[in-house]
Design a protein around this motif. Structure first.
Motif, short mmCIF file in Angstrom:
data_model
loop_
_atom_site.label_atom_id
_atom_site.label_comp_id
_atom_site.label_asym_id
_atom_site.label_seq_id
_atom_site.Cartn_x
_atom_site.Cartn_y
_atom_site.Cartn_z
N PRO A 1 51.10 44.55 30.25
CA PRO A 1 50.34 44.99 29.07
C PRO A 1 50.27 43.95 27.96
O PRO A 1 49.21 43.75 27.35
N THR A 2 51.37 43.27 27.69
CA THR A 2 51.34 42.25 26.64
C THR A 2 50.49 41.06 27.06
O THR A 2 49.72 40.52 26.25
N ALA A 3 50.58 40.63 28.30
CA ALA A 3 49.74 39.54 28.78
C ALA A 3 48.26 39.93 28.68
O ALA A 3 47.42 39.11 28.31
N ALA A 4 47.93 41.18 28.98
CA ALA A 4 46.55 41.64 28.87
C ALA A 4 46.07 41.57 27.41
O ALA A 4 44.93 41.18 27.14
N ARG A 5 46.94 41.91 26.49
CA ARG A 5 46.58 41.82 25.07
C ARG A 5 46.37 40.36 24.67
O ARG A 5 45.43 40.02 23.98
N TRP A 6 47.25 39.48 25.12
CA TRP A 6 47.12 38.06 24.81
C TRP A 6 45.81 37.49 25.36
O TRP A 6 45.16 36.67 24.72
N LEU A 7 45.44 37.91 26.56
CA LEU A 7 44.26 37.34 27.23
C LEU A 7 43.00 38.18 27.03
O LEU A 7 41.97 37.89 27.65
N ALA A 8 43.05 39.17 26.17
CA ALA A 8 41.91 40.07 25.95
C ALA A 8 40.59 39.32 25.74
O ALA A 8 39.57 39.70 26.33
N PRO A 9 40.54 38.24 24.95
CA PRO A 9 39.26 37.55 24.77
C PRO A 9 38.71 36.91 26.05
O PRO A 9 37.52 36.63 26.14
N GLN A 10 39.57 36.69 27.03
CA GLN A 10 39.16 36.02 28.27
C GLN A 10 38.94 36.99 29.44
O GLN A 10 38.55 36.55 30.52
N LEU A 11 39.21 38.27 29.26
CA LEU A 11 39.19 39.19 30.40
C LEU A 11 37.85 39.24 31.11
O LEU A 11 37.81 39.26 32.35
N GLY A 12 36.75 39.24 30.39
CA GLY A 12 35.43 39.25 31.03
C GLY A 12 35.23 38.01 31.88
O GLY A 12 34.75 38.09 33.02
N GLU A 13 35.59 36.87 31.33
CA GLU A 13 35.47 35.61 32.08
C GLU A 13 36.37 35.63 33.32
O GLU A 13 35.96 35.19 34.40
N LEU A 14 37.57 36.16 33.19
CA LEU A 14 38.49 36.21 34.33
C LEU A 14 37.99 37.15 35.41
O LEU A 14 38.13 36.87 36.60
N GLU A 15 37.36 38.25 35.02
CA GLU A 15 36.77 39.16 36.01
C GLU A 15 35.60 38.50 36.73
O GLU A 15 35.45 38.65 37.95
N ARG A 16 34.79 37.76 36.00
CA ARG A 16 33.68 37.03 36.66
C ARG A 16 34.22 35.97 37.61
O ARG A 16 33.71 35.79 38.71
N LEU A 17 35.27 35.29 37.18
CA LEU A 17 35.86 34.23 38.00
C LEU A 17 36.43 34.78 39.31
O LEU A 17 36.23 34.20 40.38
N THR A 18 37.13 35.92 39.23
CA THR A 18 37.75 36.48 40.43
C THR A 18 36.81 37.38 41.23
O THR A 18 37.00 37.56 42.43
N GLY A 19 35.82 37.97 40.55
CA GLY A 19 34.95 38.93 41.21
C GLY A 19 35.60 40.30 41.35
O GLY A 19 35.09 41.17 42.08
N HIS A 20 36.71 40.52 40.66
CA HIS A 20 37.45 41.78 40.71
C HIS A 20 37.82 42.19 39.29
O HIS A 20 38.01 41.34 38.42
N PRO A 21 38.02 43.49 39.05
CA PRO A 21 38.54 43.90 37.75
C PRO A 21 39.94 43.32 37.53
O PRO A 21 40.73 43.23 38.47
N VAL A 22 40.22 42.91 36.30
CA VAL A 22 41.58 42.51 35.94
C VAL A 22 42.33 43.81 35.63
O VAL A 22 41.84 44.64 34.87
N ARG A 23 43.50 43.97 36.23
CA ARG A 23 44.23 45.23 36.07
C ARG A 23 45.53 45.01 35.30
O ARG A 23 46.23 44.02 35.53
N SER A 24 45.83 45.96 34.43
CA SER A 24 47.10 45.96 33.72
C SER A 24 47.68 47.37 33.63
O SER A 24 48.74 47.55 33.05
N GLU A 25 46.98 48.34 34.18
CA GLU A 25 47.43 49.72 34.15
C GLU A 25 47.27 50.35 35.53
O GLU A 25 46.41 49.94 36.31
N TYR A 26 48.11 51.34 35.77
CA TYR A 26 47.99 52.09 37.01
C TYR A 26 46.65 52.84 37.03
O TYR A 26 46.16 53.27 35.99
N LYS A 27 46.10 53.02 38.22
CA LYS A 27 44.90 53.87 38.35
C LYS A 27 45.34 55.32 38.33
O LYS A 27 46.51 55.63 38.56
N LEU A 28 44.41 56.19 38.05
CA LEU A 28 44.71 57.62 38.07
C LEU A 28 44.79 58.12 39.51
O LEU A 28 44.11 57.59 40.40
N PRO A 29 45.60 59.15 39.76
CA PRO A 29 45.64 59.72 41.11
C PRO A 29 44.23 60.12 41.55
O PRO A 29 43.46 60.69 40.78
N GLY A 30 43.91 59.80 42.78
CA GLY A 30 42.61 60.14 43.33
C GLY A 30 41.54 59.09 43.10
O GLY A 30 40.50 59.12 43.76
#
Length: 182
Positions: free
Chosen positions: A41-70
């Motif tokens: 969670p803290t790393a996600a906060r630090w990198l918040a301005p870059q998250l869109g770029e990182l998702e484009r770079l990897t082609g996947h959502p950047v995750r920092s939280e558990y998904k909901l059941p189902g």
């Protein structure tokens, strides 16, 4: 983004080398990995301005939280997991099985699933004086995690004397390649 049959989960804790993760992702992709990025969670906060770029770079959502059941899993299955930089908190939480954070939960479960895992701490010399740290490193190694710490891995600096640009990321990617072949 690189398409590959080999999937690397790259998990970062909040330590200064995490700011260089885009270059690490590119290096991993050049080595043939499909990279999925997970952050504490803290790393996600630090990198918040870059998250869109990182998702484009990897082609996947950047995750920092558990998904909901189902909810469906949005990532392909990992062939290997690399946890770097791994902070004092991440190493100790993982060894103790304290899975409050997504990253720690995935790697704790990954041990039981027999997914090859490599980690490289990023801690200062004051933190490593705490008795729990050395025990945690030993326990992770006993569980089959390749811990790049000490000679041939990360060597701590004195507090306030860190050199994040000198963090040996290449060792993490080299080790990920090695453990994925075993």
């Amino acid at each position: 983004m690189t398409t590959s049959d080999r999937v690397l989960y790259l998990f970062c804790s909040a330590a200064p080398p995490a700011f260089d993760v885009a270059d690490v992702i590119t290096d991993a992709q050049e080595r043939g990995w499909d990279v999925c990025l997970g952050l504490t969670p803290t790393a996600a906060r630090w990198l918040a301005p870059q998250l869109g770029e990182l998702e484009r770079l990897t082609g996947h959502p950047v995750r920092s939280e558990y998904k909901l059941p189902g909810e469906p899993d949005v990532w392909p299955t990992a062939d290997v997991i690399a946890v770097a930089p791994a902070t004092f908190n991440t190493i100790n939480s993982w060894a103790l099985g304290l899975t409050r954070d997504f990253v720690v939960g995935v790697v704790a479960e990954g041990i039981g699933k027999r997914i090859p895992i490599v980690t490289m701490p990023c801690v200062n010399a004051a933190y490593v004086q705490h008795a729990r740290f050395e025990r945690s490193v030993a326990e992770l190694r006993d569980m089959g995690v390749r811990v790049l710490y000490g000679e041939g891995g990360f060597v701590p600096n004195q507090p306030g004397q860190g050199k994040p640009k000198q963090y040996p990321w290449h060792l993490v990617l080299d080790a990920a390649q090695e453990v994925s072949r075993t």
